[in-house]
Enzyme design. Sequence first.
Site, PDB file in Angstrom:
ATOM      1  CB  CYS A  70      22.095 -49.757  52.450  1.00 38.39           C
ATOM      2  SG  CYS A  70      19.607 -50.528  51.875  1.00 38.39           S
ATOM      3  CD  GLN A  71      16.369 -48.794  54.505  1.00 43.93           C
ATOM      4  OE1 GLN A  71      17.329 -47.996  55.001  1.00 43.93           O
ATOM      5  NE2 GLN A  71      15.759 -49.545  53.983  1.00 43.93           N
TER       6      GLN A  71
END
Length: 354
Positions: free
Chosen positions: A84-85
């Site tokens: 999800c970065q």
Amino acid sequence: MRRTDSKIVAIDLFSGAGGLSLGLQQAGVHVAAGIDLDPACEYPYEHNLGSEFRQKDVASVAGAELMELWGDAQYRLLAGCAPCQPFSSHRRGADTSDETSWDLLSHFARLVRETSPHFVTMENVTRLKSMQIFSDFVADLEELGYFVEYGTLYGPKFGLPQERRRLVLVASRIHEVHLPNGDFDRSEFKTVRQTIEGLRPLKNGESDPDDPLHSARRLAPINLARMEASIAGGTWRDWPEELLAPCHRKASGASFQAFYGRMVWDQPSPTITTQAYNFGTGRFGHPEQHRSLTLREAAMLQGFPHDYQFVRPSEKPTMKAVGRLIGNAVPPAFGRAVGKVFTEYVKTLVKEKA
């Protein structure tokens, strides 16, 4: 591998240390394997779950490999949480579209196309919902004939002692399925106290000889003084002037009130991040002991059992490496809730056929 009599067999893409898989197992789903590029995930995944771990980039995985792992499963579930970065709100508007992990959700969709699993579930940060790559993912599933529902789940409503909100999607190509609602009312929310109060008390820099993960990071003298001046649920505004950091003295300092704080005993914790052991990166001070959270406390607030192992007994855990495994994990509570959506639906199918 712990084989169960479950009619649903799952494969967990981007499995990490096994949070989503553990929740699915708790719901009665058999997890055949987890796939992740990070070699540090192999030991916790296989040791705690008893399922196979394959260290691979999901972009290099073909549908045929998944079909082999599923074997003769009556119902196949493809689950996962793409890194999800690039979508995180912590990126403060940075253009992340050229990062290698950006297109991993597209590979998730590709594997759905190649294998046509009966069920699909995905979890990610809430911000992803407003992005084109997620709209494309949903459109791909619908074009393939899946019934899709997605929305934001709030951790405390599912028994998670943490103020975590995540985007969750469920899909079925058999019949419509719906997101779980959560069984806990506000008066029943699990708290920090209920979760970690029973652990051995520690001083600044002290470790529990019986649990290598229950070790408090040693605070620098200035941060120890700040911790001692902090009030549970308060902010740096409770400190005397001489303890303020340079960022607090600026006009923009008001935006930093979520940092250098203590948790509150009788509330869920704030969202556990990869640096939940660091007093300066969030409200990660212990409610009353003058220290930061330990890795064990962070893991338990993330929903992992007290005996969940993240490194081999022969290895010394490091804050950075294990903190990353814990903070990046899908809380098992979300996996359990989603798993129950599918297991209850299959039970209904079985009854209808009987």
